[in-house]
Scaffold this motif. Structure first.
Motif, mmCIF file in Angstrom:
data_model
loop_
_atom_site.group_PDB
_atom_site.id
_atom_site.type_symbol
_atom_site.label_atom_id
_atom_site.label_comp_id
_atom_site.label_asym_id
_atom_site.label_seq_id
_atom_site.Cartn_x
_atom_site.Cartn_y
_atom_site.Cartn_z
ATOM 1 N N ASN A 24 -1.399 -16.704 -1.518
ATOM 2 C CA ASN A 24 -1.131 -18.092 -1.833
ATOM 3 C C ASN A 24 0.217 -18.198 -2.543
ATOM 4 N N ALA A 25 1.054 -19.120 -2.092
ATOM 5 C CA ALA A 25 2.391 -19.271 -2.669
ATOM 6 C C ALA A 25 2.335 -19.704 -4.138
ATOM 7 N N LYS A 26 1.324 -20.481 -4.520
ATOM 8 C CA LYS A 26 1.191 -20.854 -5.937
ATOM 9 C C LYS A 26 0.898 -19.632 -6.793
ATOM 10 N N ASP A 27 0.075 -18.721 -6.278
ATOM 11 C CA ASP A 27 -0.220 -17.496 -7.021
ATOM 12 C C ASP A 27 1.035 -16.648 -7.182
ATOM 13 N N LEU A 28 1.828 -16.559 -6.117
ATOM 14 C CA LEU A 28 3.086 -15.808 -6.193
ATOM 15 C C LEU A 28 4.040 -16.469 -7.181
ATOM 16 N N LEU A 29 4.109 -17.788 -7.145
ATOM 17 C CA LEU A 29 4.951 -18.520 -8.097
ATOM 18 C C LEU A 29 4.529 -18.213 -9.534
ATOM 19 N N ASP A 30 3.232 -18.302 -9.796
ATOM 20 C CA ASP A 30 2.735 -18.014 -11.148
ATOM 21 C C ASP A 30 3.068 -16.585 -11.561
ATOM 22 N N GLU A 31 2.940 -15.665 -10.624
ATOM 23 C CA GLU A 31 3.271 -14.259 -10.887
ATOM 24 C C GLU A 31 4.747 -14.114 -11.265
ATOM 25 N N ARG A 32 5.618 -14.812 -10.541
ATOM 26 C CA ARG A 32 7.062 -14.714 -10.793
ATOM 27 C C ARG A 32 7.477 -15.408 -12.087
ATOM 28 N N VAL A 33 6.758 -16.427 -12.468
ATOM 29 C CA VAL A 33 7.047 -17.092 -13.738
ATOM 30 C C VAL A 33 6.680 -16.157 -14.889
ATOM 31 N N LEU A 34 5.535 -15.480 -14.770
ATOM 32 C CA LEU A 34 5.078 -14.569 -15.827
ATOM 33 C C LEU A 34 5.877 -13.267 -15.859
ATOM 34 N N ALA A 35 6.247 -12.768 -14.693
ATOM 35 C CA ALA A 35 6.984 -11.496 -14.601
ATOM 36 C C ALA A 35 8.130 -11.644 -13.604
ATOM 37 N N PRO A 36 9.243 -12.225 -14.043
ATOM 38 C CA PRO A 36 10.372 -12.449 -13.133
ATOM 39 C C PRO A 36 10.906 -11.141 -12.549
ATOM 40 N N VAL A 37 11.380 -11.226 -11.318
ATOM 41 C CA VAL A 37 11.975 -10.054 -10.668
ATOM 42 C C VAL A 37 13.492 -10.166 -10.601
ATOM 43 N N THR A 38 14.034 -11.270 -11.124
ATOM 44 C CA THR A 38 15.474 -11.463 -11.193
ATOM 45 C C THR A 38 15.834 -11.846 -12.625
ATOM 46 N N PRO A 39 17.085 -11.626 -13.003
ATOM 47 C CA PRO A 39 17.488 -11.988 -14.373
ATOM 48 C C PRO A 39 17.414 -13.492 -14.641
ATOM 49 N N ALA A 40 17.653 -14.296 -13.626
ATOM 50 C CA ALA A 40 17.624 -15.754 -13.803
ATOM 51 C C ALA A 40 16.190 -16.269 -13.666
ATOM 52 N N PRO A 41 15.762 -17.120 -14.579
ATOM 53 C CA PRO A 41 14.410 -17.693 -14.459
ATOM 54 C C PRO A 41 14.340 -18.626 -13.249
ATOM 55 N N LEU A 42 13.138 -18.837 -12.756
ATOM 56 C CA LEU A 42 12.955 -19.764 -11.639
ATOM 57 C C LEU A 42 13.268 -21.185 -12.096
ATOM 58 N N PRO A 43 14.066 -21.898 -11.333
ATOM 59 C CA PRO A 43 14.321 -23.299 -11.685
ATOM 60 C C PRO A 43 13.032 -24.115 -11.614
ATOM 61 N N GLU A 44 12.917 -25.100 -12.461
ATOM 62 C CA GLU A 44 11.732 -25.961 -12.467
ATOM 63 C C GLU A 44 11.541 -26.643 -11.114
ATOM 64 N N TYR A 45 12.644 -27.011 -10.470
ATOM 65 C CA TYR A 45 12.536 -27.682 -9.176
ATOM 66 C C TYR A 45 11.949 -26.747 -8.116
ATOM 67 N N THR A 46 12.161 -25.451 -8.256
ATOM 68 C CA THR A 46 11.531 -24.489 -7.351
ATOM 69 C C THR A 46 10.012 -24.598 -7.462
ATOM 70 N N ALA A 47 9.526 -24.654 -8.685
ATOM 71 C CA ALA A 47 8.080 -24.774 -8.906
ATOM 72 C C ALA A 47 7.553 -26.086 -8.337
ATOM 73 N N VAL A 48 8.297 -27.173 -8.512
ATOM 74 C CA VAL A 48 7.894 -28.470 -7.958
ATOM 75 C C VAL A 48 7.754 -28.363 -6.444
ATOM 76 N N LEU A 49 8.727 -27.739 -5.802
ATOM 77 C CA LEU A 49 8.694 -27.624 -4.342
ATOM 78 C C LEU A 49 7.543 -26.750 -3.858
#
Length: 108
Positions: A24-49
């Motif tokens: 599920n893409a929401k689960d992956l999103l939550d995973e990336r928010v908790l443990a980012p794989v890039t130095p830059a945090p996910l933009p809020e608009y990414t989560a909205v989309l």
């Protein structure tokens, strides 16, 4: 590249990865928010989309199936499906996208 374009690109990447991993893409999103794989945090608009696409998955897919003449979703390349889902969500639910933006994202 503008902030919204970067956010769209990250959403596209997450949706594509989730489909490839069959999660599920929401689960992956939550995973990336908790443990980012890039130095830059996910933009809020990414989560909205990503959340918006998943929340409206069935309606978006039905619209794509209806208007993609000669193409079923299964026949489309996975990256194109992800791109079309993001664009459809923005057009149908946010009314914020410029028509040229999906084309530009496809080239990135």
């Amino acid at each position: 590249m503008g902030a919204r374009t970067k956010a769209r690109k990250r959403a596209l990447d997450l949706l594509f990865e989730a489909e490839q991993r069959e999660i599920n893409a929401k689960d992956l999103l939550d995973e990336r928010v908790l443990a980012p794989v890039t130095p830059a945090p996910l933009p809020e608009y990414t989560a909205v989309l990503v959340r918006g696409v998943v929340d409206h998955w069935r309606t978006i897919n039905e619209a794509l199936e209806t208007y993609a003449r000669g193409w079923t979703l299964d026949r489309m390349p996975a990256v194109d499906r992800a791109l079309l889902r993001v664009a459809a969500y923005e057009v149908l639910y946010l009314s914020l996208i410029h028509i040229s933006e999906p084309t530009r994202l496809r080239r990135i």
